[in-house]
Motif scaffolding. Structure first.
Motif, PDB file in Angstrom:
ATOM      1  N   MET A  73       0.834  -1.200   0.000  1.00  0.00           N
ATOM      2  CA  MET A  73       0.000   0.000   0.000  1.00  0.00           C
ATOM      3  C   MET A  73       0.872   1.255   0.000  1.00  0.00           C
ATOM      4  SD  MET A  73      -3.020  -1.104  -0.247  1.00  0.00           S
ATOM      5  CE  MET A  73      -3.888   0.455  -0.005  1.00  0.00           C
ATOM      6  N   VAL A  74       0.449   2.230  -0.777  1.00  0.00           N
ATOM      7  CA  VAL A  74       1.163   3.495  -0.875  1.00  0.00           C
ATOM      8  C   VAL A  74       0.902   4.318   0.382  1.00  0.00           C
ATOM      9  CG1 VAL A  74       1.236   5.676  -2.174  1.00  0.00           C
ATOM     10  CG2 VAL A  74       1.078   3.479  -3.394  1.00  0.00           C
ATOM     11  N   GLN A  75       1.933   4.993   0.877  1.00  0.00           N
ATOM     12  CA  GLN A  75       1.751   5.853   2.044  1.00  0.00           C
ATOM     13  C   GLN A  75       0.772   6.987   1.720  1.00  0.00           C
ATOM     14  OE1 GLN A  75       3.076   5.423   5.223  1.00  0.00           O
ATOM     15  NE2 GLN A  75       3.617   3.417   4.363  1.00  0.00           N
ATOM     16  N   ALA A  76       0.049   7.438   2.742  1.00  0.00           N
ATOM     17  CA  ALA A  76      -1.032   8.409   2.530  1.00  0.00           C
ATOM     18  C   ALA A  76      -0.527   9.688   1.870  1.00  0.00           C
ATOM     19  CB  ALA A  76      -1.720   8.720   3.850  1.00  0.00           C
ATOM     20  N   ASP A  77       0.637  10.191   2.306  1.00  0.00           N
ATOM     21  CA  ASP A  77       1.119  11.448   1.727  1.00  0.00           C
ATOM     22  C   ASP A  77       1.538  11.276   0.268  1.00  0.00           C
ATOM     23  OD1 ASP A  77       3.323   9.908   2.409  1.00  0.00           O
ATOM     24  OD2 ASP A  77       4.526  11.607   3.109  1.00  0.00           O
ATOM     25  N   THR A  78       2.014  10.081  -0.095  1.00  0.00           N
ATOM     26  CA  THR A  78       2.353   9.812  -1.492  1.00  0.00           C
ATOM     27  C   THR A  78       1.097   9.767  -2.350  1.00  0.00           C
ATOM     28  OG1 THR A  78       4.232   8.489  -0.711  1.00  0.00           O
ATOM     29  CG2 THR A  78       3.606   8.249  -3.027  1.00  0.00           C
ATOM     30  N   ALA A  79       0.061   9.105  -1.846  1.00  0.00           N
ATOM     31  CA  ALA A  79      -1.201   9.031  -2.589  1.00  0.00           C
ATOM     32  C   ALA A  79      -1.802  10.417  -2.784  1.00  0.00           C
ATOM     33  CB  ALA A  79      -2.177   8.116  -1.863  1.00  0.00           C
ATOM     34  N   LEU A  80      -1.741  11.250  -1.741  1.00  0.00           N
ATOM     35  CA  LEU A  80      -2.269  12.606  -1.858  1.00  0.00           C
ATOM     36  C   LEU A  80      -1.462  13.425  -2.855  1.00  0.00           C
ATOM     37  CD1 LEU A  80      -3.132  13.395   1.868  1.00  0.00           C
ATOM     38  CD2 LEU A  80      -4.753  13.132  -0.030  1.00  0.00           C
ATOM     39  N   GLN A  81      -0.151  13.217  -2.853  1.00  0.00           N
ATOM     40  CA  GLN A  81       0.679  13.946  -3.804  1.00  0.00           C
ATOM     41  C   GLN A  81       0.342  13.536  -5.233  1.00  0.00           C
ATOM     42  OE1 GLN A  81       4.828  13.978  -2.839  1.00  0.00           O
ATOM     43  NE2 GLN A  81       5.451  14.705  -4.852  1.00  0.00           N
ATOM     44  N   ALA A  82       0.138  12.235  -5.459  1.00  0.00           N
ATOM     45  CA  ALA A  82      -0.243  11.769  -6.792  1.00  0.00           C
ATOM     46  C   ALA A  82      -1.610  12.315  -7.183  1.00  0.00           C
ATOM     47  CB  ALA A  82      -0.254  10.242  -6.826  1.00  0.00           C
ATOM     48  N   GLN A  83      -2.526  12.349  -6.246  1.00  0.00           N
ATOM     49  CA  GLN A  83      -3.863  12.870  -6.516  1.00  0.00           C
ATOM     50  C   GLN A  83      -3.809  14.332  -6.944  1.00  0.00           C
ATOM     51  OE1 GLN A  83      -7.616  11.654  -4.312  1.00  0.00           O
ATOM     52  NE2 GLN A  83      -7.092  13.526  -3.223  1.00  0.00           N
ATOM     53  N   ASP A  84      -3.035  15.120  -6.213  1.00  0.00           N
ATOM     54  CA  ASP A  84      -2.895  16.535  -6.560  1.00  0.00           C
ATOM     55  C   ASP A  84      -2.158  16.720  -7.888  1.00  0.00           C
ATOM     56  OD1 ASP A  84      -4.196  17.168  -4.216  1.00  0.00           O
ATOM     57  OD2 ASP A  84      -2.346  17.592  -3.099  1.00  0.00           O
ATOM     58  N   ALA A  85      -1.129  15.906  -8.079  1.00  0.00           N
ATOM     59  CA  ALA A  85      -0.309  16.070  -9.282  1.00  0.00           C
ATOM     60  C   ALA A  85      -1.096  15.794 -10.558  1.00  0.00           C
ATOM     61  CB  ALA A  85       0.908  15.143  -9.206  1.00  0.00           C
ATOM     62  N   PHE A  86      -1.936  14.753 -10.532  1.00  0.00           N
ATOM     63  CA  PHE A  86      -2.653  14.365 -11.740  1.00  0.00           C
ATOM     64  C   PHE A  86      -4.067  14.931 -11.804  1.00  0.00           C
ATOM     65  CE2 PHE A  86       0.629  11.073 -11.430  1.00  0.00           C
ATOM     66  CZ  PHE A  86       1.170  11.176 -12.696  1.00  0.00           C
ATOM     67  N   GLY A  87      -4.508  15.551 -10.720  1.00  0.00           N
ATOM     68  CA  GLY A  87      -5.844  16.115 -10.723  1.00  0.00           C
ATOM     69  C   GLY A  87      -6.922  15.064 -10.833  1.00  0.00           C
ATOM     70  N   ALA A  88      -6.802  14.010 -10.032  1.00  0.00           N
ATOM     71  CA  ALA A  88      -7.762  12.906 -10.071  1.00  0.00           C
ATOM     72  C   ALA A  88      -8.060  12.451  -8.651  1.00  0.00           C
ATOM     73  CB  ALA A  88      -7.208  11.735 -10.881  1.00  0.00           C
ATOM     74  N   ARG A  89      -9.290  11.994  -8.425  1.00  0.00           N
ATOM     75  CA  ARG A  89      -9.645  11.435  -7.117  1.00  0.00           C
ATOM     76  C   ARG A  89      -9.247   9.963  -7.087  1.00  0.00           C
ATOM     77  NH1 ARG A  89     -13.893  14.526  -8.360  1.00  0.00           N
ATOM     78  NH2 ARG A  89     -15.199  12.757  -8.971  1.00  0.00           N
TER      79      ARG A  89
END
Length: 299
Positions: free
Chosen positions: A158-174
């Motif tokens: 599982m991806v760490q929460a801050d990494t997932a949030l960074q990916a979410q912000d970076a790609f503009g996707a939920r």
């Protein structure tokens, strides 16, 4: 329906292929196909940190990452072309000092995605998007990391929460779920998905195309389409109505059911061809002469 447990066995040098898998919310469409170079480097650093905690020895290897998302079929193609391109670019990257490197690729200054990492728009829209990464280093260390990742990453990656949030912000996707997978994990998950979608008869052919592209394999199981994989391509038999009836519905007399059955068979052929072509496997449709043995036509 199993995937080859050692994808890397065909390589001249050991490396570890994997993906950052992002499962999107049902109604989420990424705003960007790839992120800029600075954001790509930041995301790669988080990825290295996360996997460094999970897998002993990862920090001793080069990490190469493309911050661009793909449909899984685009990474599961003969020769693993996207990952191969990552390895080629790693070989050209300058060595600054000693020790392992983190090498990340993203969009250019104009926001354009370089061609090797430009996803096929025809395959956009799926909930699962995957970003490719590689770990490369000394053979013994790389093989140890590979074995460890294959044994535990599917369950514990599982991806760490801050990494997932960074990916979410970076790609503009939920993003609903984010996890790390080896390429073998992704292959096994795809096999399961295709089985659930009724595509299990095709899997052995597709698996051969991916893992042993020089090998020959047939799908010869009426009423499924007849096809042959050899020398890196699939040939599929196109039968006339009478030959299709003899092969797939020999006892049927009702003309309406026969017409419906033939239409369904042709739709199945198109479905199989679309799946194979999405995975980069060329498909040739072969018209079979009436009365001819269709296996002979495909030989």
């Amino acid at each position: 329906m199993t995937a080859d447990p050692d994808i890397s066995r065909h390589d001249a040098a050991p490396l570890v292929r994997g993906v950052l898998a992002l499962e999107l919310s049902d109604d989420s469409v990424p705003a960007r196909d790839a992120v800029g170079q600075q954001a790509a480097g930041a995301l790669a650093t988080r990825l290295g940190r996360d996997l460094g905690v999970l897998v002993p020895g990862v920090r001793d290897l080069d990490l190469v990452f493309a911050a661009a998302h793909f449909d899984p079929a685009e990474l599961l193609r003969p020769g693993w072309p996207v990952h191969r391109r990552l390895e080629e670019l790693r070989a050209r990257a300058p060595q600054a000092g000693q020790g392992p490197r983190i090498i990340a690729f993203g969009a250019d200054d104009k926001g354009e995605t370089p061609l090797p990492f430009r996803a096929d728009p025809e395959l956009a829209g799926g909930r699962l998007r995957v970003l490719p990464y590689l770990f490369v280093g000394e053979p013994a260390a790389t093989e140890a990391v590979s074995a460890h990742m294959e044994s535990m990453l599917l369950d514990l990656g599982m991806v760490q929460a801050d990494t997932a949030l960074q990916a979410q912000d970076a790609f503009g996707a939920r993003i609903e779920h984010a996890r790390y997978l080896t390429l073998h994990d992704l292959l096994a998950m795809t096999a399961l998905q295709y089985r659930n979608q009724g595509l299990e008869p095709l899997w052995d052919v597709l698996e051969t195309a991916l893992l042993a592209p020089a090998d020959e394999i047939w799908l010869d199981a009426p009423p499924e389409p007849l096809l042959r994989h050899a020398e890196g391509e699939v040939r599929m038999a196109l039968l006339g109505p009478d030959d299709w009836r003899r092969r797939c519905a020999p006892g049927e007399q009702d003309e309406g059911r026969l017409a419906h059955g033939l239409a369904m068979h042709e739709a199945r052929q198109r479905q199989f061809a679309a799946v194979l072509q999405a995975h980069g496997v060329p498909v040739e449709f072969v018209h079979v002469t009436p009365g001819q043995d269709p296996r002979t036509a495909l030989a």
